[in-house]
Scaffold this motif. Structure first.
Motif, mmCIF file in Angstrom:
data_model
loop_
_atom_site.group_PDB
_atom_site.id
_atom_site.type_symbol
_atom_site.label_atom_id
_atom_site.label_comp_id
_atom_site.label_asym_id
_atom_site.label_seq_id
_atom_site.Cartn_x
_atom_site.Cartn_y
_atom_site.Cartn_z
ATOM 1 N N SER A 75 -9.507 -45.672 51.353
ATOM 2 C CA SER A 75 -8.745 -45.077 52.461
ATOM 3 C C SER A 75 -8.823 -43.560 52.420
ATOM 4 O O SER A 75 -8.569 -42.897 53.418
ATOM 5 N N TYR A 87 0.611 -49.605 49.371
ATOM 6 C CA TYR A 87 1.359 -50.487 48.465
ATOM 7 C C TYR A 87 2.008 -51.643 49.194
ATOM 8 O O TYR A 87 2.963 -52.242 48.705
ATOM 9 N N THR A 94 -5.416 -50.412 51.700
ATOM 10 C CA THR A 94 -6.530 -50.295 50.761
ATOM 11 C C THR A 94 -6.715 -51.576 49.956
ATOM 12 O O THR A 94 -5.772 -52.347 49.791
ATOM 13 N N SER A 109 -7.747 -51.108 46.912
ATOM 14 C CA SER A 109 -7.775 -50.533 45.559
ATOM 15 C C SER A 109 -6.582 -50.911 44.693
ATOM 16 O O SER A 109 -6.613 -50.690 43.490
ATOM 17 N N LYS A 110 -5.521 -51.436 45.285
ATOM 18 C CA LYS A 110 -4.312 -51.663 44.494
ATOM 19 C C LYS A 110 -4.129 -53.171 44.279
ATOM 20 O O LYS A 110 -4.749 -53.721 43.385
HETATM 21 C C1 LIG Z 1 -4.027 -45.303 46.003
HETATM 22 C C2 LIG Z 1 -3.697 -44.742 47.330
HETATM 23 C C3 LIG Z 1 -4.613 -44.786 48.366
HETATM 24 C C4 LIG Z 1 -5.901 -45.537 48.158
HETATM 25 O O1 LIG Z 1 -6.982 -44.802 48.181
HETATM 26 P P1 LIG Z 1 -8.428 -45.490 48.150
HETATM 27 O O2 LIG Z 1 -9.263 -44.347 48.582
HETATM 28 O O3 LIG Z 1 -8.413 -46.620 49.144
HETATM 29 O O4 LIG Z 1 -8.665 -45.974 46.766
HETATM 30 C C5 LIG Z 1 -4.267 -44.280 49.590
HETATM 31 N N1 LIG Z 1 -3.052 -43.758 49.801
HETATM 32 C C6 LIG Z 1 -2.131 -43.724 48.833
HETATM 33 C C7 LIG Z 1 -0.777 -43.188 49.107
HETATM 34 C C8 LIG Z 1 -2.437 -44.202 47.575
HETATM 35 O O5 LIG Z 1 -1.523 -44.150 46.598
#
Ligand SMILES: *Cc1c(COP(=O)(O)O)cnc(C)c1O
Length: 381
Positions: free
Chosen positions: A105, A213, A236, A238-239
């Motif tokens: 993201s 989240y 995302t 990623s989490k």
């Molecule tokens: C971890 C996080 C992201 C994710 O970023 P990526 O680039 O998708 O890994 C985005 N916004 C927030 C607030 C986050 O904590």
């Protein structure tokens, strides 16, 4: 300094995260890197299950043509994401045309800044403390950033100050507002007052609601998007979806805004393997998201443990992390951070506090033990 580099970039330092040590590729004996508990980046502590990794490896072996550019339209993945979003947002009816996909993201944040503010057309508003990437990316693009404070009692945005900033900022005006729901590093969800303020912003201001989240908070504003052409939601993989290594995030918005994002993205921003990983994760989302209830109960256990230290202010969180600050001038968080790191637990020292990611039960247990030990070191010094 190289004289052809933009002068405003000279003041910036490059973003760097923890260095992850990788065993040498092709090594016959894989020496495991020294075991460090990394509870500093809000990733899932769980790798993809073996059966999913095998499926992904099979896809790579049998289907992916390494010599060919990836499918650049991402239709299959967009459709699968739209289905997932519909599942999470009640009566919503999103389709592929409502989705844009980024290399994380982070890329979408940059694309949104480019699409709204570049070339002196706009400024971005953030409420601090918050995710640092908005400010960093704006700076690299030469986009002015307006910062407003949050309440020290609960980290809610000072809505009056924010409104004043929107009304008074000229040349260029504020064109985009970034809100995290729940906020990082503080863990609080948007309140009704904040959401009402966002609803009432003029349509000339883009509202970005970052739901990185969401799978932990289970609270989304996606159902509102149909009435709000100036809102975009970011999420995302990623989490909760355990794909931080693959870099994939998505935006949900009105098709006109999606079309603008498509104009500014790089043609093949998502490698074939990443697309396959995201499709696999979505197809097996029940299996992957099964770990969430356990993580939420672990979060409560860690919060309880942290509360036993009377010198720490422990903030409530609906994410997979907890933010603490020091209530006692004698307790120095930099020292605590260093003491934890020396014991091989890495947390994040940011925004005047420590942000602790919920890890595996074992990591959380070790964190508690090491924190006690760190406190005794700090007290003894
Ligand atoms: C971890 C996080 C992201 C994710 O970023 P990526 O680039 O998708 O890994 C985005 N916004 C927030 C607030 C986050 O904590």
């Amino acid at each position: 300094m190289l004289s052809f580099i933009r002068s405003d970039l000279a003041q910036l330092t490059a973003y760097s995260n923890h260095a992850v040590e990788h065993p040498e590729v092709g090594a016959k004996v894989v020496v495991q890197p020294e075991r460090i508990d990394r509870i500093d980046a809000n990733e899932s502590p769980f790798d993809l299950p073996d059966d999913l990794k095998q499926k992904l490896a099979w896809t790579f072996q049998q289907i992916t043509q390494s010599n060919r550019y990836p499918d650049g339209g991402y239709e299959a993945l967009k459709g699968a994401i739209a289905d997932y979003v519909n599942e999470t947002a009640g009566a919503a009816n999103f389709q592929a045309t409502h989705i844009s996909i980024g290399n994380g993201s982070d890329e979408l944040i940059r694309s949104l800044l480019i699409a709204t503010c570049l070339g002196g057309e706009g400024a971005a508003l953030v409420a601090e403390p918050t995710f640092s990437m908005y400010g960093i990316l704006a700076q690299t693009l030469g986009i002015p950033i307006v910062r407003v404070p949050r309440s020290t009692a609960n980290f809610a945005v000072d809505v009056d100050k924010a409104q004043q900033a929107i009304t008074e900022t000229q040349a260029p005006p504020i064109r985009v507002v970034f809100m995290v729901h729940p906020n990082s590093p503080t863990g609080n969800a948007l309140t009704d007052t904040e959401i009402d303020w966002l609803r009432n912003l003029p349509e000339s201001v883009l509202v970005v609601i970052d739901e990185a989240y969401f799978e932990f908070s289970q609270s989304t504003l996606a159902a509102e998007l149909a009435q709000r052409p100036n809102w975009v939601i970011l999420r995302t993989f990623s989490k909760a979806f355990r794909l931080a290594a693959h870099r994939v995030g998505y935006a949900i918005a009105h098709p006109d805004l999606i079309a603008a994002l498509e104009k500014v993205r790089l043609p093949y921003n998502l490698p074939s393997f990443t697309q396959a990983a995201a499709l696999t994760a979505l197809a097996h989302r029940q299996q992957l998201l099964e770990s969430i209830p356990q993580m939420l109960s672990q979060r409560e256990a860690v919060a309880h443990m942290l509360s036993s230290f009377s010198s720490l202010a422990v903030w409530p969180s609906v994410g997979n992390f907890i933010f603490v600050q020091s209530k006692d001038a004698a307790v120095n968080l930099s020292e605590l951070y260093e003491q934890l790191k020396a014991q091989k637990t890495l947390v994040r020292h940011t925004c005047g506090g420590l942000r602790i990611t919920i890890g595996t039960p074992e990591e959380n247990q070790r964190f508690g033990d090491r924190l006690r030990s760190a406190f005794s070191q700090v007290a003894a010094s």
